[in-house]
Design a protein around this motif. Sequence first.
Motif, PDB file in Angstrom:
ATOM      1  N   ALA A  73       0.832  -1.214   0.000  1.00 43.55           N
ATOM      2  CA  ALA A  73       0.000   0.000   0.000  1.00 43.55           C
ATOM      3  C   ALA A  73       0.864   1.260   0.000  1.00 43.55           C
ATOM      4  N   GLY A  74       2.152   1.107   0.308  1.00 41.64           N
ATOM      5  CA  GLY A  74       3.069   2.255   0.213  1.00 41.64           C
ATOM      6  C   GLY A  74       3.773   2.644   1.494  1.00 41.64           C
ATOM      7  N   ALA A  75       3.622   1.858   2.571  1.00 37.01           N
ATOM      8  CA  ALA A  75       4.281   2.203   3.840  1.00 37.01           C
ATOM      9  C   ALA A  75       5.799   2.132   3.698  1.00 37.01           C
ATOM     10  N   LYS A  76       6.480   3.061   4.371  1.00 35.01           N
ATOM     11  CA  LYS A  76       7.946   3.010   4.426  1.00 35.01           C
ATOM     12  C   LYS A  76       8.395   2.045   5.516  1.00 35.01           C
ATOM     13  N   ALA A  77       7.572   1.951   6.553  1.00 33.53           N
ATOM     14  CA  ALA A  77       7.884   1.058   7.671  1.00 33.53           C
ATOM     15  C   ALA A  77       6.580   0.664   8.334  1.00 33.53           C
ATOM     16  N   VAL A  78       6.612  -0.368   9.153  1.00 33.81           N
ATOM     17  CA  VAL A  78       5.425  -0.710   9.937  1.00 33.81           C
ATOM     18  C   VAL A  78       5.818  -0.829  11.402  1.00 33.81           C
ATOM     19  N   GLN A  79       4.850  -0.565  12.248  1.00 34.57           N
ATOM     20  CA  GLN A  79       5.082  -0.728  13.684  1.00 34.57           C
ATOM     21  C   GLN A  79       4.206  -1.862  14.188  1.00 34.57           C
ATOM     22  N   ALA A  80       4.777  -2.700  15.029  1.00 37.34           N
ATOM     23  CA  ALA A  80       4.003  -3.814  15.601  1.00 37.34           C
ATOM     24  C   ALA A  80       4.175  -3.819  17.107  1.00 37.34           C
ATOM     25  N   VAL A  81       3.098  -4.108  17.811  1.00 41.10           N
ATOM     26  CA  VAL A  81       3.116  -4.187  19.278  1.00 41.10           C
ATOM     27  C   VAL A  81       2.358  -5.444  19.743  1.00 41.10           C
ATOM     28  N   SER A  82       1.043  -5.470  19.477  1.00 42.61           N
ATOM     29  CA  SER A  82       0.200  -6.546  20.037  1.00 42.61           C
ATOM     30  C   SER A  82       0.718  -7.933  19.674  1.00 42.61           C
ATOM     31  N   THR A  83       1.129  -8.117  18.435  1.00 41.22           N
ATOM     32  CA  THR A  83       1.561  -9.458  18.013  1.00 41.22           C
ATOM     33  C   THR A  83       2.815  -9.903  18.761  1.00 41.22           C
ATOM     34  N   ILE A  84       3.629  -8.936  19.168  1.00 43.11           N
ATOM     35  CA  ILE A  84       4.847  -9.310  19.912  1.00 43.11           C
ATOM     36  C   ILE A  84       4.493  -9.623  21.372  1.00 43.11           C
ATOM     37  N   TYR A  85       3.528  -8.886  21.903  1.00 44.26           N
ATOM     38  CA  TYR A  85       3.030  -9.248  23.245  1.00 44.26           C
ATOM     39  C   TYR A  85       2.456 -10.655  23.220  1.00 44.26           C
ATOM     40  N   ARG A  86       1.671 -10.952  22.185  1.00 40.67           N
ATOM     41  CA  ARG A  86       0.962 -12.239  22.139  1.00 40.67           C
ATOM     42  C   ARG A  86       1.887 -13.409  21.815  1.00 40.67           C
ATOM     43  N   ASN A  87       2.820 -13.184  20.900  1.00 41.12           N
ATOM     44  CA  ASN A  87       3.617 -14.312  20.383  1.00 41.12           C
ATOM     45  C   ASN A  87       5.079 -14.291  20.801  1.00 41.12           C
ATOM     46  N   GLY A  88       5.489 -13.264  21.527  1.00 38.53           N
ATOM     47  CA  GLY A  88       6.883 -13.178  21.959  1.00 38.53           C
ATOM     48  C   GLY A  88       7.769 -12.547  20.891  1.00 38.53           C
ATOM     49  N   LYS A  89       9.019 -12.302  21.287  1.00 37.68           N
ATOM     50  CA  LYS A  89       9.943 -11.572  20.399  1.00 37.68           C
ATOM     51  C   LYS A  89      10.280 -12.358  19.125  1.00 37.68           C
ATOM     52  N   ASP A  90      10.136 -13.698  19.196  1.00 31.49           N
ATOM     53  CA  ASP A  90      10.431 -14.519  18.008  1.00 31.49           C
ATOM     54  C   ASP A  90       9.538 -14.159  16.830  1.00 31.49           C
ATOM     55  N   GLN A  91       8.410 -13.515  17.143  1.00 29.64           N
ATOM     56  CA  GLN A  91       7.478 -13.124  16.088  1.00 29.64           C
ATOM     57  C   GLN A  91       8.162 -12.180  15.086  1.00 29.64           C
ATOM     58  N   ILE A  92       9.135 -11.425  15.569  1.00 33.38           N
ATOM     59  CA  ILE A  92       9.832 -10.474  14.680  1.00 33.38           C
ATOM     60  C   ILE A  92      10.511 -11.253  13.552  1.00 33.38           C
ATOM     61  N   GLN A  93      11.243 -12.318  13.941  1.00 31.04           N
ATOM     62  CA  GLN A  93      11.936 -13.124  12.921  1.00 31.04           C
ATOM     63  C   GLN A  93      10.950 -13.843  12.009  1.00 31.04           C
ATOM     64  N   LYS A  94       9.831 -14.273  12.598  1.00 28.92           N
ATOM     65  CA  LYS A  94       8.815 -14.960  11.777  1.00 28.92           C
ATOM     66  C   LYS A  94       8.297 -14.016  10.701  1.00 28.92           C
ATOM     67  N   MET A  95       8.014 -12.775  11.098  1.00 27.68           N
ATOM     68  CA  MET A  95       7.460 -11.808  10.142  1.00 27.68           C
ATOM     69  C   MET A  95       8.508 -11.446   9.083  1.00 27.68           C
ATOM     70  N   LEU A  96       9.756 -11.253   9.532  1.00 27.95           N
ATOM     71  CA  LEU A  96      10.805 -10.893   8.568  1.00 27.95           C
ATOM     72  C   LEU A  96      11.141 -12.070   7.658  1.00 27.95           C
ATOM     73  N   GLY A  97      11.115 -13.271   8.233  1.00 25.68           N
ATOM     74  CA  GLY A  97      11.363 -14.481   7.437  1.00 25.68           C
ATOM     75  C   GLY A  97      10.298 -14.620   6.358  1.00 25.68           C
ATOM     76  N   GLY A  98       9.046 -14.361   6.751  1.00 24.87           N
ATOM     77  CA  GLY A  98       7.933 -14.450   5.801  1.00 24.87           C
ATOM     78  C   GLY A  98       8.070 -13.418   4.690  1.00 24.87           C
ATOM     79  N   LEU A  99       8.500 -12.222   5.059  1.00 19.36           N
ATOM     80  CA  LEU A  99       8.704 -11.154   4.061  1.00 19.36           C
ATOM     81  C   LEU A  99       9.808 -11.573   3.078  1.00 19.36           C
ATOM     82  N   ASN A 100      10.908 -12.081   3.657  1.00 22.15           N
ATOM     83  CA  ASN A 100      12.040 -12.521   2.844  1.00 22.15           C
ATOM     84  C   ASN A 100      11.633 -13.612   1.856  1.00 22.15           C
ATOM     85  N   GLN A 101      10.913 -14.585   2.372  1.00 17.32           N
ATOM     86  CA  GLN A 101      10.494 -15.726   1.535  1.00 17.32           C
ATOM     87  C   GLN A 101       9.571 -15.239   0.402  1.00 17.32           C
TER      88      GLN A 101
END
Length: 332
Positions: free
Chosen positions: A263-291
């Motif tokens: 949609a055109g975002a330069k960056a995204v901010q995440a909070v709730s998903t990290i509270y819910r799923n822990g810090k590993d969620q960051i790598q999961k999201m970045l891994g998914g983006l990479n893939q």
Amino acid sequence: MAELTTKYLGLSLANPLIVGSSGLTDSADNILELEKAGAGAVVLKSLFEEQIMLEVDASLKEAYQNDMIYSAKSETLDYIDIHIRERTLSAYIELIKEAKKKVMIPVIASINCVSSAEWINFANYFEEAGADALELNIAILPSDEETEADKIEKVYFDIIEKVISRIKIPLSIKMSSSFTNLAQMIKRLSETGINSIVMFNRFYTPDFDINNFTEKSSNTFSTPEESGNTRRWMGIMSSKVNCDLAASTGIHSAEDLIKQLLAGAKAVQAVSTIYRNGKDQIQKMLGGLNQWMDEKGYNTIEQFRGKLSQEKTANPSAYERIQFMKYFSEIK
Ligand SMILES: Cc1cc2nc3c(=O)[nH]c(=O)nc-3n(C[C@H](O)[C@H](O)[C@H](O)COP(=O)(O)O)c2cc1C
């Protein structure tokens, strides 16, 4: 392996996933953990304008009540006032300094504000402490039926004008989507000289306990369904503004992250998903983006950023559609 680097607020980020302002970012140790987990940057827990003012008020009231010790004219009251403000502020400044010592990723200071009052005098303290940028969460609920809409809008511009003249680091505004003409407000804000707009902040919603007839809090954490509002406005505005846009609210997965970039975002901010799923969620999201980027043959984010914005999509009218008519008629 795709290249995830991005520029946001003029800063170089290793990736576009920022951990948003919250309890996740309220200590240097936590921030170090978030860096290790892969965060591209962090926004510190906010210092609240209200919090400073409330603390000052409460202590002053207490002091006034004890007129054996303090007369209303006593200078002691001034000292209490100053001391409280310094304590809150100095703890925050310490947090910035400590975080900057511990991590390499950008550290964005944050203030929650509702006015252009006295707190503005503190803005440059954050810069001096080493913050890489300042994000102002301007949270005004338009609930007063006597207040004209333009008066509420003016608060945003007054705050920006005053803060911009006091700091040299990049300035970002985290705004609400409750405006009569949201598109115009976003556009006008983007022309003030700020470096980014975070769309959008998320208000606490009161709820009821129907057995005890009391008010209770609800929805501390967002759900992925909430990301649609941001996605719409990101898509409509990303090609029209004069500053960066960051997406916030309801971004829980790699898919949510990719959609905001499309949609055109330069960056995204995440909070709730990290509270819910822990810090590993960051790598999961970045891994998914990479893939996903590998699968689609993209080497850099710029190759697809904004591809589905209203300006570029094959179906721009989808952004303007607000009625479900066709879909409702198909549901039997
Ligand atoms: C526990 C918690 C604390 C938060 N504290 C702050 C804060 O201090 N300042 C702020 O601007 N936003 C704060 N937020 C809001 C988040 O930064 C973010 O805007 C909101 O949660 C929506 O993003 P999400 O859907 O990824 O959770 C907080 C959110 C949560 C859940």
